[in-house]
Design an enzyme around this catalytic site. Sequence first.
Site, PDB file in Angstrom:
ATOM      1  N   LYS A 269      49.705  30.992  33.089  1.00  0.00           N
ATOM      2  CA  LYS A 269      48.551  30.132  32.810  1.00  0.00           C
ATOM      3  C   LYS A 269      49.041  28.740  32.440  1.00  0.00           C
ATOM      4  O   LYS A 269      50.063  28.604  31.779  1.00  0.00           O
ATOM      5  CB  LYS A 269      47.747  30.703  31.636  1.00  0.00           C
ATOM      6  CG  LYS A 269      46.958  31.948  31.971  1.00  0.00           C
ATOM      7  CD  LYS A 269      46.135  32.411  30.789  1.00  0.00           C
ATOM      8  CE  LYS A 269      45.405  33.710  31.088  1.00  0.00           C
ATOM      9  NZ  LYS A 269      44.371  33.588  32.123  1.00  0.00           N
ATOM     10  N   ARG A 343      42.218  44.368  34.530  1.00  0.00           N
ATOM     11  CA  ARG A 343      41.713  45.432  35.399  1.00  0.00           C
ATOM     12  C   ARG A 343      42.774  46.492  35.643  1.00  0.00           C
ATOM     13  O   ARG A 343      42.464  47.670  35.850  1.00  0.00           O
ATOM     14  CB  ARG A 343      41.212  44.816  36.710  1.00  0.00           C
ATOM     15  CG  ARG A 343      42.275  44.048  37.457  1.00  0.00           C
ATOM     16  CD  ARG A 343      41.706  43.084  38.472  1.00  0.00           C
ATOM     17  NE  ARG A 343      41.052  41.936  37.862  1.00  0.00           N
ATOM     18  CZ  ARG A 343      40.441  40.962  38.526  1.00  0.00           C
ATOM     19  NH1 ARG A 343      40.394  40.983  39.839  1.00  0.00           N
ATOM     20  NH2 ARG A 343      39.866  39.968  37.889  1.00  0.00           N
TER      21      ARG A 343
HETATM   22  N1  BES Z   1      42.210  37.109  30.127  1.00  0.00           N
HETATM   23  C1  BES Z   1      41.882  36.451  31.339  1.00  0.00           C
HETATM   24  C2  BES Z   1      40.410  36.035  31.412  1.00  0.00           C
HETATM   25  C3  BES Z   1      39.939  35.044  30.369  1.00  0.00           C
HETATM   26  C4  BES Z   1      39.975  33.689  30.653  1.00  0.00           C
HETATM   27  C5  BES Z   1      39.430  35.467  29.173  1.00  0.00           C
HETATM   28  C6  BES Z   1      39.539  32.794  29.703  1.00  0.00           C
HETATM   29  C7  BES Z   1      38.984  34.564  28.222  1.00  0.00           C
HETATM   30  C8  BES Z   1      39.035  33.225  28.493  1.00  0.00           C
HETATM   31  C9  BES Z   1      42.179  37.352  32.535  1.00  0.00           C
HETATM   32  O1  BES Z   1      43.227  38.230  32.390  1.00  0.00           O
HETATM   33  C10 BES Z   1      42.508  36.461  33.692  1.00  0.00           C
HETATM   34  O2  BES Z   1      43.447  35.729  33.586  1.00  0.00           O
HETATM   35  N2  BES Z   1      41.726  36.549  34.762  1.00  0.00           N
HETATM   36  C11 BES Z   1      41.946  35.762  35.918  1.00  0.00           C
HETATM   37  C12 BES Z   1      41.649  36.619  37.130  1.00  0.00           C
HETATM   38  C13 BES Z   1      42.001  35.976  38.444  1.00  0.00           C
HETATM   39  C14 BES Z   1      43.493  35.788  38.552  1.00  0.00           C
HETATM   40  C15 BES Z   1      41.486  36.859  39.549  1.00  0.00           C
HETATM   41  C16 BES Z   1      41.018  34.553  35.867  1.00  0.00           C
HETATM   42  O3  BES Z   1      39.894  34.690  35.371  1.00  0.00           O
HETATM   43  O4  BES Z   1      41.435  33.491  36.259  1.00  0.00           O
HETATM   44 ZN    ZN Z   2      45.119  37.330  32.846  1.00  0.00          ZN
END
Ligand code: BES
Ligand code: ZN
Length: 492
Positions: A269, A343
């Site tokens: 991230k 997931r």
């Molecule tokens: N934990 C994150 C989602 C999240 C983002 C929660 C901001 C709270 C605040 C999750 O694991 C994630 O990173 N999801 C990705 C999925 C994508 C790569 C398909 C996302 O939302 O970008």
């Molecule tokens: Zn994530």
Amino acid sequence: MKISTAKEFDTKSDALVVGIFEKDNYRTLPLDLASNITLALKREFFQAKYGEIYFARAVSLPYQKVVVLGLGRRDEFTLEKLRKTIGKTIKTLKSHKLETYTTNLAEICATMFDSTQLGRALAEAHLLGDYSFQNYLNKEKQTKPLVSVSLQFTKEDKPFQEGLRVGIIIAESANYVKDMVNEPASVATPVYIEKAARALAAGNTKIKIRVLEREEMKKEGLGSLLGVSQGSTQPPKLIFLEYQGCKGQPTTALVGKGITFDSGGYNLKPTGYLEDMKSDMAGAAAVLGAIRAISRLGLPRNVLGVIPTCENMVSGGAQRPGDIVRAYNGKTIEITNTDAEGRLILADAISYTEAKYKPAVIIDLATLTGACIIALGYHAAAIITKDQALSQDLIQAGEESGDRLWPLPFFDEYQDCMDGTISDLRNTSGKGRGSEAGAITGAVFISKFVDKARWAHIDIAGPAFLADGNGYTQKGATGFGVRLLTYYCMKG
Ligand code: BES
Ligand code: ZN
Ligand code: ZN
């Protein structure tokens, strides 16, 4: 905070807080105050609109401050508006260093709401609104909690007292969740979550606990969960908390995403997205909080809390994009993005739970997608399911409890978006640019790991953790899910 009830205002309190509806009669208030309010209304300093606050002058009254709250139109007032009003009041009182208060807020709502629901909402608003996370603040920076509130209420009302009792248990459980989620990831590790779960089981004879360690996960073939955890020095855990409140009845499984820190893994991230990722275990914490509340209330239900928990980190041993893992149910998954890890851990947790515990209903709670925040913002979690009856029950529980849900569709057209090309599945969508309908495609993936149970997915990425507090919430963790799940389980 001590919450008590009395027929009259408590004249020993620091402050008197009175609520007024627009165009409502306030003549029963002490004379001095009533005339001051009349003056304020006449001169339009104050119109009793919802959200207004007026500091009245009533020199004959024995309080340091007299606060008048505008409640708006009586026919538009709700329990959620009441909770928000109380949250704001508590912030105002604390900023004036007032520690005790007495109020007519219960009394003036007595004819509008069911007594139990009113009592519950009042207790929740006070305890939730008074919360602050101060574990790392020195004495000078700490704020004192309110000491007491005396609710003026003339009805002799057992249901109201029962509502207060229930509301206190639920709100304390939500605050317990806030503490856990607000702790930094260096403290709130998978082992920390395990200890919290063990403490819940140790305090209640109706709760049994079982924890799967890495070795057993390997033996059982939980490759999807193990893959996410392999970049971290923290050992993963799969925790089962079995609350038996009603022998012989079907079980509801509550499954919570417990990523104690989500760096994104090799799909790291960027700055701006990493800082709050200690909150990626908010689903797990909510499940612990719900089990705490449900068991302390002694609800006649069988509820199984399921918590897959690990860290999503980067290291020489971490999972790579392009790796293929085999999940507990035998399906192979290409890791197309290491940041879509929630997931992956839910997949194994759910199929293992179904195989071993055979619950009738599975509800998962997860801070699953940024896409869900784009869709709904911070004021509601998304509910995604094909089970309309389950959806209705949960939405209703959300409406009553204040933990609001909003449905996203789960049409057949979405169902093949996670199909793999060199594996059964992939962990991000293969359709279009891959990012469309991100909250829904996440749910599609999870659904491939549900066999016979009725199932609903709740994406709490928005409301679980806030940049700013408002009403009766604070900056940071909200405890979202505890009230939702407990209200749902109270419905029998
Ligand atoms: N934990 C994150 C989602 C999240 C983002 C929660 C901001 C709270 C605040 C999750 O694991 C994630 O990173 N999801 C990705 C999925 C994508 C790569 C398909 C996302 O939302 O970008
Ligand atoms: Zn994530
Ligand atoms: Zn995550």
